[in-house]
Scaffold this active site. Sequence first.
Site, PDB file in Angstrom:
ATOM      1  N   ASP A 274      12.263  13.505 -14.308  1.00 15.15           N
ATOM      2  CA  ASP A 274      12.875  14.470 -15.243  1.00 15.15           C
ATOM      3  C   ASP A 274      14.357  14.165 -15.448  1.00 15.15           C
ATOM      4  OD1 ASP A 274      12.742  15.410 -12.415  1.00 15.15           O
ATOM      5  OD2 ASP A 274      14.152  16.916 -13.149  1.00 15.15           O
ATOM      6  N   ASN A 275      14.893  13.240 -14.648  1.00 17.37           N
ATOM      7  CA  ASN A 275      16.309  12.875 -14.794  1.00 17.37           C
ATOM      8  C   ASN A 275      16.473  11.479 -15.379  1.00 17.37           C
ATOM      9  OD1 ASN A 275      17.053  15.328 -13.744  1.00 17.37           O
ATOM     10  ND2 ASN A 275      17.291  14.585 -11.660  1.00 17.37           N
TER      11      ASN A 275
HETATM   12  P1  AMP Z   1      17.884  18.825 -11.245  1.00 13.78           P
HETATM   13  O1  AMP Z   1      17.579  18.505  -9.820  1.00 13.78           O
HETATM   14  O2  AMP Z   1      19.295  19.302 -11.470  1.00 13.78           O
HETATM   15  O3  AMP Z   1      17.503  17.756 -12.182  1.00 13.78           O
HETATM   16  O4  AMP Z   1      17.016  20.108 -11.608  1.00 13.78           O
HETATM   17  C1  AMP Z   1      15.610  20.155 -11.465  1.00 13.78           C
HETATM   18  C2  AMP Z   1      15.088  21.366 -12.189  1.00 13.78           C
HETATM   19  O5  AMP Z   1      15.673  22.568 -11.660  1.00 13.78           O
HETATM   20  C3  AMP Z   1      15.388  21.385 -13.688  1.00 13.78           C
HETATM   21  O6  AMP Z   1      14.273  21.955 -14.329  1.00 13.78           O
HETATM   22  C4  AMP Z   1      16.580  22.299 -13.775  1.00 13.78           C
HETATM   23  O7  AMP Z   1      16.690  22.909 -15.037  1.00 13.78           O
HETATM   24  C5  AMP Z   1      16.292  23.311 -12.693  1.00 13.78           C
HETATM   25  N1  AMP Z   1      17.512  23.941 -12.179  1.00 13.78           N
HETATM   26  C6  AMP Z   1      18.469  23.379 -11.406  1.00 13.78           C
HETATM   27  N2  AMP Z   1      19.431  24.280 -11.120  1.00 13.78           N
HETATM   28  C7  AMP Z   1      19.086  25.435 -11.732  1.00 13.78           C
HETATM   29  C8  AMP Z   1      19.670  26.735 -11.826  1.00 13.78           C
HETATM   30  N3  AMP Z   1      20.814  27.045 -11.230  1.00 13.78           N
HETATM   31  N4  AMP Z   1      19.010  27.668 -12.551  1.00 13.78           N
HETATM   32  C9  AMP Z   1      17.850  27.381 -13.169  1.00 13.78           C
HETATM   33  N5  AMP Z   1      17.248  26.189 -13.117  1.00 13.78           N
HETATM   34  C10 AMP Z   1      17.850  25.220 -12.405  1.00 13.78           C
HETATM   35 MG    MG Z   2      17.548  17.441 -14.034  1.00 16.80          MG
END
Ligand code: AMP
Ligand code: MG
Length: 521
Positions: A274-275
Amino acid sequence: MKHLRFDHTFIDKLPADPVTHSVRRQVVEACYSFVSPKTTAAPKLLIHSPEVAELLDLSDKDCHSDLFTQVFSGNALLDDMKPYAMCYGGHQFGNWAGQLGDGRAIVLGDVINNKGERWTLQLKGAGETPYSRSADGLAVLRSSIREFLCSEAMFHLGVPTTRALSLCATGDQVWRDMFYDGHPEYEHGAVVCRVAPSFLRFGSFEIFAARNDLKTLKTLLDFTIRTYFPHLIQDDNINTDTYTRWFAEVCDTTKTMIIHWQRVGFVHGVMNTDNMSIHGLTIDYGPYGWLEDYNPDWTPNTTDATNHRYAFGKQAHIAHWNLMKLAQAIAPLFSDTTPLQDTLNAYAPAYKKAWQTMMQQKLGLNTFDEALAEQLMNNLERIETDMTIFFRKLADISAQNTIEQCIQTISPAFYGDDWEVYASNIWKDWFNDYLKHIQSDNNANRKQAMNLVNPKYVLRNYLAQLAIDKADSGDVFMLHELFEVLKKPYAEQPEFEDKYAQKRPDWAKEKAGCSMLSCSS
Ligand code: AMP
Ligand code: MG
């Protein structure tokens, strides 16, 4: 600001979630959900990027207007904005994680600039969406500074990346357990506006394949190619050959991105699918870090402390694995997947070749020497050696130098005091070979060329943390100064050398934020 032209192709052509409130849920057969950014208590613009503003045809006056702060903190919408959050899934740390989606990112719209370029504007940290799961949709100042500074630093290093237009403090407090250790605290909230051709990820395609929703999968893939990859279409016809060419381009741009990461010493830290941007852009700056001492096994991410899945030296392999997941996602659209498999198989040899060219340039050589490169990697690992300083100093060596002079030249790159004991042994042979190369190359332009690929200034982990600590207490001077210095990473900038081009100080070795980061942001 009001002159911005928005294009609604994304929402006009792709299926929308019919529900328009932000209750957390599974969103099916839809690529996005309409949402509204959260209003904030006391928004304040802390920094913006004039270079990104220019891409959007925004003047200096626009950027300093109250409307700019209101819009890019999520407090106001321009007339033609129709904000939405995107639906996607992903493999996290090797496992299918189901629906993820924009949990705290909100697209404001696509701007078409004067040159006809399309730029999507997205707020990060602007409140909850249907994809927020158990989290709050917000972002804290420290992670927003890290995203803002690093996006722009990467761009100026020549690394493909999403960009950052602005960073606003929200005036709201955000409750965060920084180390997931049961000690949450209130932190300053912030919103970054990031900018990219699109924010589509590998996971944007995986979610529909996982749900066996081939109709939406095909709609999204055809739309993606028509909108962002029109050069791949022949005779106005999209078929599996077009899909293969698209996948080949994603493999190619992803490969190039990883080569650049290896060149500058960048560790993404969370290479979940997803990244991974379909444009081969570095995206989602979370617990990333920069190599200080050269250590391929290093990862800054505490969540990955056991397995080191996303360590520096594994990034090329992980990118390949992620590309395989993308290939598997679009495979149901093929009756014969051989071309996809062949394209995927071409990644490893293409990567190897590109890595060799990159390393040849870093070393300033006319030809690549495998044994020399291999021995170099061994040497760099044996004695704690600062990667950035090492390659920068290497350019100062000339063909007339003695081996002793060579070792002296690179000595500022060594951490620790005992390097002399080992250095003479392991570096003697290496410099013997290296000097032979540069003598026979006889390249008068060598130093200049090396200094264009080996940066002097990178966003060292401890520098980002110092800027964060200052900004947390209300002083944004260092944030601004660092931002300016990092715009010219290959220039000498002698006035900033003592402050920003030094080895990691001892105090930063084990300090939170400097050597270890969690996903909490
Ligand atoms: P990441 O590890 O930042 O790529 O995030 C993984 C998932 O968690 C993605 O779907 C993000 O949108 C969600 N996410 C991360 N931090 C938050 C937050 N503070 N509130 C809502 N969703 C989050
Ligand atoms: Mg992400």
